[in-house]
Design a protein around this motif. Structure first.
Motif, short mmCIF file in Angstrom:
data_model
loop_
_atom_site.label_atom_id
_atom_site.label_comp_id
_atom_site.label_asym_id
_atom_site.label_seq_id
_atom_site.Cartn_x
_atom_site.Cartn_y
_atom_site.Cartn_z
N PRO A 1 0.82 -1.21 0.00
CA PRO A 1 0.00 0.00 0.00
C PRO A 1 0.86 1.26 0.00
N ASP A 2 0.49 2.19 -0.86
CA ASP A 2 1.28 3.40 -1.04
C ASP A 2 0.56 4.63 -0.49
N ASN A 3 -0.65 4.83 -0.90
CA ASN A 3 -1.43 5.94 -0.35
C ASN A 3 -2.92 5.61 -0.44
N THR A 4 -3.67 6.33 0.35
CA THR A 4 -5.11 6.12 0.36
C THR A 4 -5.77 7.46 0.58
N GLU A 5 -6.67 7.82 -0.30
CA GLU A 5 -7.33 9.11 -0.19
C GLU A 5 -8.82 8.91 0.05
N PRO A 6 -9.32 9.38 1.18
CA PRO A 6 -10.76 9.28 1.46
C PRO A 6 -11.49 10.47 0.86
N TYR A 7 -12.78 10.47 0.99
CA TYR A 7 -13.57 11.64 0.61
C TYR A 7 -14.02 12.37 1.86
N VAL A 8 -14.04 13.68 1.79
CA VAL A 8 -14.26 14.52 2.96
C VAL A 8 -15.16 15.70 2.57
N ILE A 9 -15.47 16.54 3.54
CA ILE A 9 -16.23 17.76 3.31
C ILE A 9 -15.35 18.97 3.58
N TYR A 10 -15.12 19.77 2.55
CA TYR A 10 -14.52 21.09 2.74
C TYR A 10 -15.65 22.03 3.18
N TYR A 11 -15.35 22.94 4.08
CA TYR A 11 -16.39 23.88 4.48
C TYR A 11 -15.79 25.26 4.73
N ASN A 12 -16.58 26.26 4.43
CA ASN A 12 -16.22 27.66 4.62
C ASN A 12 -16.53 28.01 6.07
N PRO B 1 -9.18 14.96 -0.01
CA PRO B 1 -8.37 15.97 0.69
C PRO B 1 -7.21 16.52 -0.13
N TRP B 2 -7.01 15.98 -1.35
CA TRP B 2 -5.86 16.41 -2.14
C TRP B 2 -5.93 17.88 -2.56
N TRP B 3 -7.14 18.50 -2.51
CA TRP B 3 -7.24 19.90 -2.91
C TRP B 3 -6.93 20.86 -1.76
N TYR B 4 -6.71 20.35 -0.57
CA TYR B 4 -6.53 21.24 0.58
C TYR B 4 -5.39 22.23 0.34
N GLY B 5 -4.25 21.69 -0.07
CA GLY B 5 -3.09 22.55 -0.29
C GLY B 5 -3.29 23.53 -1.44
N ALA B 6 -4.11 23.13 -2.43
CA ALA B 6 -4.34 24.00 -3.58
C ALA B 6 -5.09 25.27 -3.18
N LEU B 7 -5.80 25.22 -2.07
CA LEU B 7 -6.54 26.38 -1.61
C LEU B 7 -5.66 27.34 -0.80
N THR B 8 -4.56 26.83 -0.28
CA THR B 8 -3.70 27.64 0.58
C THR B 8 -3.20 28.88 -0.16
N GLY B 9 -3.46 30.01 0.42
CA GLY B 9 -2.99 31.27 -0.15
C GLY B 9 -3.79 31.76 -1.33
N THR B 10 -4.88 31.07 -1.68
CA THR B 10 -5.67 31.47 -2.84
C THR B 10 -7.05 31.98 -2.45
N VAL B 11 -7.38 31.94 -1.17
CA VAL B 11 -8.68 32.41 -0.72
C VAL B 11 -8.49 33.37 0.45
N ASP B 12 -9.46 34.24 0.64
CA ASP B 12 -9.38 35.21 1.73
C ASP B 12 -10.40 34.93 2.82
N PHE B 13 -10.75 33.64 2.96
CA PHE B 13 -11.65 33.25 4.04
C PHE B 13 -11.09 32.02 4.74
N ASP B 14 -11.56 31.78 5.94
CA ASP B 14 -11.11 30.63 6.73
C ASP B 14 -11.87 29.39 6.27
N TYR B 15 -11.15 28.34 5.93
CA TYR B 15 -11.79 27.10 5.49
C TYR B 15 -11.15 25.93 6.22
N ASP B 16 -11.82 24.79 6.19
CA ASP B 16 -11.25 23.59 6.78
C ASP B 16 -11.92 22.36 6.18
N VAL B 17 -11.56 21.21 6.70
CA VAL B 17 -12.03 19.92 6.19
C VAL B 17 -12.49 19.08 7.36
#
Length: 461
Positions: free
Chosen positions: A192-203, A319-335
């Motif tokens: 096993p190398d990696n495993t990516e689940p599905y999650v909820i991003y929220y503003n 969760p792979w998009w989490y880093g893509a949002l860093t520094g590109t939005v002006d609001f607080d977000y999480d997963v």
């Protein structure tokens, strides 16, 4: 002549119900055509002078050549690595290669970066197997293990290597679901190398403005469920958000799993029209009908922009998009984790396995590479771009110290997948074609899932 062939493939794909979205998701006409033929059990290789890619070369013995693992300085020669890694992901792959060479300095790793991802390039991999020049080590995705082991045992079975190096490997350190994902018929065909689940991003700012409790807190208290999710959608919209949640149709199986539904049973019989699956798909279809969610029939990642532009308060994705949002939005977000439905918390796992070709002329070096880049340090390096499969790597990478990562790991623990078949792409295509009518509001969930079940039977016949 090639253009004529592709046009004929497109015509046949349309007759079989493949939607335009599937072509887009595969990245172009040629790739989609090849993948479609591979799914139908026909020649998936591009036109070359090599033998047709319908049957891989015969397997070699899977047994290690020694009864004990050789010392690192005794392992040498060259191996080729077949793996996609663009941008920062490519940099991290090189870091893993460098880590391997720090332990095995006498092995030269020839990394062959793919022009596209592992799904789009899969027909070319089949062609290489058929021509007898398959790479030594490959990153395999989801149902590719099942497909390749059906192609004349194209992959090296590694159970004997695992038994030989049991103490070093510590297989109990892997999250159990990821080990199961590396098996075909109970046999291991990689690590096993990696495993990516599905999650909820929220503003988070939007949740606060709407007077909603933080979803991470709700999840930790066991209260992030259908009621809380639905109430959040309504409150976000009432407070001015255009959409409460966005999702993409190719994640249809995730929606089913969330409430305890399934797509196929262990006997590979369609179950999408039974149990909780119609209910769950109906729930999400109703969100679209009520204007609470945009159309999900879009290319992967489309609704990331809707989330980034604050047009939607939540986004269901990996969760792979989490880093893509860093520094590109002006609001607080999480997963946070997916909400539970029917008292069930589950979701789809995207699985990655490091596998070895049965054609490898240097299996000992290939195995050394495989076990090294999936050890604790190798997976800690990989955690920069993915979710590690070892608990020790999760700890070393700080996953236990960051709340959103802890929530993502909880979804790994609760994750599952549709039983893999050699017709994995055809199953997805069958479901997508039937469910597109549901998302468009033209049929009910019961009608759509019955249609999907019929299409699945035809695809697997």
């Amino acid at each position: 002549m090639r253009l004529n062939k592709e046009m004929e493939i497109i015509r046949r794909a349309k007759q079989a119900g493949m939607s335009r979205r599937e072509f887009i998701r595969l990245g172009g006409t040629a790739a989609a055509a090849a993948a479609f033929l591979a799914a139908c059990g026909e020649d998936a290789a591009p036109e070359t002078t090599a033998a047709p890619a319908t049957t891989a070369a015969p397997a070699t013995t899977a047994a290690p050549t020694t009864t004990a693992a050789p010392d690192a300085d005794e392992v040498g020669g060259e191996i080729t690595l077949w793996a996609w890694g663009a941008g920062f992901e490519g940099e991290v792959i090189q870091q893993r290669i460098d880590y391997f060479n720090s332990k095995y300095p006498n092995v030269q790793v020839n990394w062959e970066p793919l022009a596209a991802n592992g799904y789009e390039e899969y027909p070319n991999l089949l062609a290489r197997f058929a021509a007898g020049n398959a790479p030594d080590v490959m990153r395999m995705l989801n149902f590719q293990l099942t497909q390749l082991t059906a192609e004349g045992e194209a992959l090296l079975q590694v159970d004997d290597y695992i038994a030989r190096d049991a103490e070093e490997l510590n297989m109990g350190d892997y999250i159990p679901t990821t080990v199961e994902g590396a098996k075909v018929d109970g046999k291991m065909y990689g690590l096993p190398d990696n495993t990516e689940p599905y999650v909820i991003y929220y503003n988070r700012d939007a949740f606060n403005d709407a007077g909603l409790e933080d979803p991470q807190v709700l999840f930790q208290n066991g209260e992030w469920n259908e009621e809380a999710f639905t109430n959040s959608i309504d409150a976000l919209i009432d407070n001015g958000m255009r959409f409460g949640v966005s999702f993409e149709s190719w994640n249809y199986d995730t929606f089913c799993f969330m409430g305890g539904g399934t797509i196929l049973n262990e006997n590979l019989e369609p179950t999408i029209h039974q149990g909780a699956s119609p209910q769950m798909l109906g729930y999400f279809a109703q969100l679209i009908a009520d204007g609470k969610s945009p159309s999900p029939v879009v290319a992967g990642g489309t609704h990331l922009e809707a989330f980034r532009n604050q047009q939607t308060g939540m986004y269901l994705m990996g969760p792979w998009w989490y880093g893509a949002l860093t520094g590109t939005v002006d609001f607080d977000y999480d997963v946070t984790a997916l909400p539970s439905f029917n008292g069930v918390r589950a979701g789809k796992l995207e699985l990655g396995t490091i596998s070895i070709s049965s054609q490898s002329k240097n299996p000992e070096a290939a195995w050394a590479f495989t076990k090294t880049i999936t050890d604790t340090r190798g997976l800690e390096i990989w955690s920069q771009v993915a979710t590690p499969t070892r608990r020790s790597a999760l700890e070393a990478a700080g996953f236990n110290d960051v709340q959103w990562k802890k929530d993502a790991v909880a979804m790994v623990e609760a994750g599952t997948w549709t039983p893999f078949t050699t017709q994995g792409f055809a199953v997805d295509t069958a479901c997508a074609a039937a469910l597109d009518l549901l998302w468009a509001g033209e049929v009910t969930a019961e009608e759509a899932t019955q249609d999907a079940a019929n299409r699945i039977r035809e695809a697997l016949a």
